[in-house]
Enzyme design. Structure first.
Site, mmCIF file in Angstrom:
data_model
loop_
_atom_site.group_PDB
_atom_site.id
_atom_site.type_symbol
_atom_site.label_atom_id
_atom_site.label_comp_id
_atom_site.label_asym_id
_atom_site.label_seq_id
_atom_site.Cartn_x
_atom_site.Cartn_y
_atom_site.Cartn_z
ATOM 1 N N CYS A 1 1.107 69.845 -8.676
ATOM 2 C CA CYS A 1 -0.151 69.115 -8.841
ATOM 3 C C CYS A 1 -0.875 68.969 -7.496
ATOM 4 O O CYS A 1 -0.719 69.821 -6.608
ATOM 5 C CB CYS A 1 0.066 67.768 -9.519
ATOM 6 S SG CYS A 1 -1.485 67.121 -10.225
ATOM 7 N N ASP B 1 2.178 58.866 -9.794
ATOM 8 C CA ASP B 1 1.148 57.956 -10.311
ATOM 9 C C ASP B 1 1.702 56.548 -10.455
ATOM 10 O O ASP B 1 0.997 55.574 -10.212
ATOM 11 C CB ASP B 1 0.615 58.492 -11.645
ATOM 12 C CG ASP B 1 -0.096 59.820 -11.415
ATOM 13 O OD1 ASP B 1 0.612 60.841 -11.245
ATOM 14 O OD2 ASP B 1 -1.337 59.821 -11.346
HETATM 15 P P1 RI2 Z 1 -2.153 60.938 -4.752
HETATM 16 C C1 RI2 Z 1 -2.334 62.845 -9.713
HETATM 17 O O1 RI2 Z 1 -2.748 62.574 -11.030
HETATM 18 C C2 RI2 Z 1 -1.068 63.669 -9.686
HETATM 19 O O2 RI2 Z 1 -0.181 63.382 -10.748
HETATM 20 C C3 RI2 Z 1 -0.538 63.281 -8.323
HETATM 21 O O3 RI2 Z 1 0.819 63.598 -8.151
HETATM 22 C C4 RI2 Z 1 -0.800 61.782 -8.332
HETATM 23 O O4 RI2 Z 1 -2.069 61.640 -8.987
HETATM 24 C C5 RI2 Z 1 -0.816 61.106 -7.004
HETATM 25 O O5 RI2 Z 1 -1.853 61.599 -6.183
HETATM 26 P P2 RI2 Z 1 -4.162 63.138 -11.617
HETATM 27 O O6 RI2 Z 1 -5.208 62.106 -11.262
HETATM 28 O O7 RI2 Z 1 -2.467 59.495 -4.959
HETATM 29 O O8 RI2 Z 1 -4.425 64.496 -11.054
HETATM 30 O O9 RI2 Z 1 -0.901 61.134 -3.920
HETATM 31 O O10 RI2 Z 1 -3.942 63.190 -13.117
HETATM 32 O O11 RI2 Z 1 -3.335 61.729 -4.227
#
Ligand code: RI2
Length: 310
Positions: A126, A195
């Site tokens: 991700c 998350d």
């Molecule tokens: P940071 C994202 O969720 C991903 O799952 C990623 O690992 C997590 O948020 C944390 O991201 P999405 O918003 O806060 O893409 O470390 O569904 O940037």
């Protein structure tokens, strides 16, 4: 489908309508960035001397955008905790959250870099700014041979990660999610963001993380997580108590097939015992100690906000 990411500074704060739209459509995404975006919208309301009821209402709307990331809930609770002291206190809280969360990410990066000390090849999944902070810090100290980026269906956030690595001159290899087993044959470590961290240390992160942790275990490759302490949910005893967001069918299957139902859960639960360490701004902890780090940073009194009914 290719998604974008952005992080708006406080002096360019969105309205509540804008922030809600940005988060729902994922033009602002990533657990920390969306929390900052929501808090900035509350800060703007406070700046305009909105009433307590207006700010509480706005927080409920923002909270309803994405149900899994507790960062949103914690950030809004922290900001609204200042309501009894008036709008300027709420605005100051919003500013402080934005400032402290950015500083926390830097510190997470330093802790995570230490965890990756001996790795030549690392895998990530991700797009996590916390995990990337660790990769960048470590690469600046001692360059990786390369970083393997998994595509991350259905939104393909791996494209953002690969682009961000390339922009910083960090060698990146891009692989489809199903290649994770093959990738682990040459990797020395895995690092993801998350998350939500449940009270027992379970990790809730982008769909596929659970499988990656399982494959890492089989391959005897250490699995690390990078996350600021505001991603801990003290009210979720385990990862299975965290609501998992289900998104639109069309993200998975653009042309519906008659008689076929699409399931699109976008997060999954990685059991705490598969995680070697979680790097937070407080240190590098075994997963079971993340709750303690949260309490040291945010206290035990952070008033929980009730999530709106889905
Ligand atoms: P940071 C994202 O969720 C991903 O799952 C990623 O690992 C997590 O948020 C944390 O991201 P999405 O918003 O806060 O893409 O470390 O569904 O940037």
């Amino acid at each position: 489908m290719r998604c974008q990411t952005r992080d708006v500074p406080f002096n360019d704060a969105p309205t509540v309508d804008q922030a809600t739209h940005d988060i729902e459509t994922m033009s602002v995404r990533g657990a920390a960035a969306l929390a900052r975006h929501a808090v900035q919208a509350i800060g703007r309301l406070a700046q305009n001397e909105a009433s307590d009821a207006e700010m509480q209402d706005a927080a409920q709307r923002l909270l309803a955008t994405r149900p899994t990331a507790v960062s949103l809930k914690n950030a809004l609770a922290y900001t609204l905790d200042a309501l009894p002291s008036g709008p300027s206190a709420v605005e100051a809280r919003a500013q402080r959250f934005v400032h402290d969360s950015l500083r926390a990410r830097e510190r997470v990066g330093r802790r995570a870099a230490t965890l990756l000390e001996d790795a030549n090849i690392v895998i990530t999944h991700c797009n996590s700014q916390a995990a990337l902070a660790g990769i960048e810090t470590r690469h600046a100290e001692r360059p990786f041979e390369h970083v393997i980026v998994l595509e991350t269906r259905p939104w393909r956030q791996g494209i953002i990660t690969a682009t961000q690595l390339a922009d910083k001159g960090i060698p990146a290899r891009f692989m489809v999610d199903a290649a994770m087993g093959a990738a682990l044959e040459r990797a020395d470590a895995v690092i993801t963001g998350c998350d939500t961290i449940a009270a027992n240390g379970d990790i809730v992160n982008k769909i596929g993380t659970r499988l990656l942790s399982l494959a890492s275990k089989e391959a005897n490759v250490p699995f690390f997580v990078a996350a600021e302490t505001f991603k801990v949910d003290p009210n979720a005893p385990t990862g299975h108590d965290v609501p998992i967001e289900e998104r639109d069918d069309a993200e998975v299957l653009e042309d519906p097939i008659e008689g076929v139902v699409v399931d699109n859960p976008v997060f999954d639960v990685t059991p705490a015992e598969r995680v070697k360490r979680i790097a937070t701004e407080e240190g590098a902890h075994p997963p079971g100690e993340a709750l303690g780090a949260f309490e040291r940073s945010w206290g035990t009194e952070l008033a929980p906000l009730d999530s709106p009914e889905p």
